[in-house]
Motif scaffolding. Sequence first.
Motif, mmCIF file in Angstrom:
data_model
loop_
_atom_site.group_PDB
_atom_site.id
_atom_site.type_symbol
_atom_site.label_atom_id
_atom_site.label_comp_id
_atom_site.label_asym_id
_atom_site.label_seq_id
_atom_site.Cartn_x
_atom_site.Cartn_y
_atom_site.Cartn_z
ATOM 1 N N SER A 28 0.828 -1.213 0.000
ATOM 2 C CA SER A 28 0.000 0.000 0.000
ATOM 3 C C SER A 28 0.857 1.255 0.000
ATOM 4 C CB SER A 28 -0.935 0.010 1.211
ATOM 5 O OG SER A 28 -0.213 0.220 2.416
ATOM 6 N N GLN A 29 2.088 1.142 0.497
ATOM 7 C CA GLN A 29 3.024 2.266 0.505
ATOM 8 C C GLN A 29 3.837 2.354 -0.781
ATOM 9 O OE1 GLN A 29 5.388 1.693 4.055
ATOM 10 N NE2 GLN A 29 3.590 1.634 5.369
ATOM 11 N N GLY A 30 3.563 1.475 -1.727
ATOM 12 C CA GLY A 30 4.270 1.504 -3.001
ATOM 13 C C GLY A 30 5.609 0.811 -2.990
ATOM 14 N N ILE A 31 5.922 0.088 -1.916
ATOM 15 C CA ILE A 31 7.197 -0.636 -1.836
ATOM 16 C C ILE A 31 7.032 -1.959 -2.572
ATOM 17 C CG2 ILE A 31 8.880 -1.716 -0.291
ATOM 18 C CD1 ILE A 31 8.019 0.340 1.843
ATOM 19 N N GLN A 32 7.778 -2.126 -3.662
ATOM 20 C CA GLN A 32 7.613 -3.294 -4.522
ATOM 21 C C GLN A 32 8.737 -4.314 -4.365
ATOM 22 O OE1 GLN A 32 4.796 -3.781 -6.251
ATOM 23 N NE2 GLN A 32 4.092 -1.856 -5.337
ATOM 24 N N THR A 33 9.486 -4.235 -3.296
ATOM 25 C CA THR A 33 10.554 -5.203 -3.042
ATOM 26 C C THR A 33 9.989 -6.627 -3.069
ATOM 27 O OG1 THR A 33 11.616 -3.581 -1.594
ATOM 28 C CG2 THR A 33 12.387 -5.861 -1.444
ATOM 29 N N PRO A 34 10.630 -7.553 -3.780
ATOM 30 C CA PRO A 34 10.136 -8.924 -3.810
ATOM 31 C C PRO A 34 10.049 -9.527 -2.404
ATOM 32 C CG PRO A 34 11.805 -8.609 -5.499
ATOM 33 C CD PRO A 34 11.808 -7.374 -4.646
ATOM 34 N N VAL A 35 8.986 -10.288 -2.167
ATOM 35 C CA VAL A 35 8.767 -10.934 -0.872
ATOM 36 C C VAL A 35 8.676 -12.448 -1.066
ATOM 37 C CG1 VAL A 35 7.204 -11.219 1.081
ATOM 38 C CG2 VAL A 35 7.568 -8.940 0.103
ATOM 39 N N LYS A 64 18.154 -16.282 -5.078
ATOM 40 C CA LYS A 64 18.984 -15.661 -6.109
ATOM 41 C C LYS A 64 18.239 -15.557 -7.437
ATOM 42 C CE LYS A 64 23.434 -15.980 -5.880
ATOM 43 N NZ LYS A 64 24.856 -16.414 -5.860
ATOM 44 N N ALA A 65 17.435 -16.576 -7.753
ATOM 45 C CA ALA A 65 16.666 -16.540 -8.997
ATOM 46 C C ALA A 65 15.620 -15.434 -8.965
ATOM 47 C CB ALA A 65 15.993 -17.894 -9.228
ATOM 48 N N LEU A 66 14.965 -15.247 -7.812
ATOM 49 C CA LEU A 66 13.938 -14.211 -7.694
ATOM 50 C C LEU A 66 14.552 -12.825 -7.790
ATOM 51 C CD1 LEU A 66 11.051 -13.389 -7.277
ATOM 52 C CD2 LEU A 66 11.299 -13.794 -4.821
ATOM 53 N N ILE A 67 15.695 -12.619 -7.149
ATOM 54 C CA ILE A 67 16.375 -11.330 -7.243
ATOM 55 C C ILE A 67 16.792 -11.052 -8.683
ATOM 56 C CG2 ILE A 67 18.467 -10.056 -6.599
ATOM 57 C CD1 ILE A 67 18.346 -11.470 -3.888
ATOM 58 N N ARG A 68 17.368 -12.057 -9.327
ATOM 59 C CA ARG A 68 17.824 -11.896 -10.714
ATOM 60 C C ARG A 68 16.658 -11.569 -11.645
ATOM 61 N NH1 ARG A 68 20.420 -16.183 -10.715
ATOM 62 N NH2 ARG A 68 18.871 -17.578 -11.644
ATOM 63 N N ARG A 69 15.541 -12.272 -11.478
ATOM 64 C CA ARG A 69 14.374 -12.034 -12.324
ATOM 65 C C ARG A 69 13.802 -10.643 -12.101
ATOM 66 N NH1 ARG A 69 11.826 -16.221 -10.948
ATOM 67 N NH2 ARG A 69 10.248 -15.431 -9.516
#
Length: 228
Positions: free
Chosen positions: A70-77, A115-120
Amino acid sequence: MPDKILIVDDDPAVCKLLEKVMHSNNLETTVADSGLAALNHLKNHSYDLILLDVMLGDMEGFEVIKRLRSQGIQTPVMIVSGRNEDYDSLYGLSLGADDYITKPFRPLVLGAKVKALIRRNKSQILNSSDTLESGPFTFSVSSMRFYKNGEEIVLSSKESSLMLLFIRHPNQVFTKDMIYEHVWGDNIAVDDNAIMVYINRLRGKIEEDRQKPAHIVTVRGLGYRFIP
């Protein structure tokens, strides 16, 4: 620089294990033992991925996802939870989580998934058609995420608007009136010191030395110029 992981779990033993796995994959870690602590970290720091438990002492991990999205933070979780019900994984993904892995997990599998999620995620950002690049800087307009040399820098709403103005018009001189109009709107009264405050905040985030700025420079008697 190593990618940064925020570990959110209230079990010290699990945190130590997660840190060990991340460090073995050359990833830097920060630990938050509650949902509120995690949200406070995310206000002031950027991360490449969040490892999030569902059961926290002060709130569920699902609530953490709701608030940061909701705060616009799109960091992968990536949810790392002992709850293995299909409902939990589907609910977490529907809220904006990017992956769900259950405890106990295999360290090699977890490390590879992280690592795969960060890379993607980085690939999607850099290859986005709405991505603006200027020198070492990258700005994704749709997600309003800003990077220097591939490292995300968290900006406030006004800082983002100001940085977007600069990165779209490198080397152009902007007077205070022009900045007022583009960032605040020409019908809004803004204190004369407001622009200086936000310029200094941006310099503190993107310059090597804010006292000797190389990117956001003052043009005496006129305004400011962004030099990528």
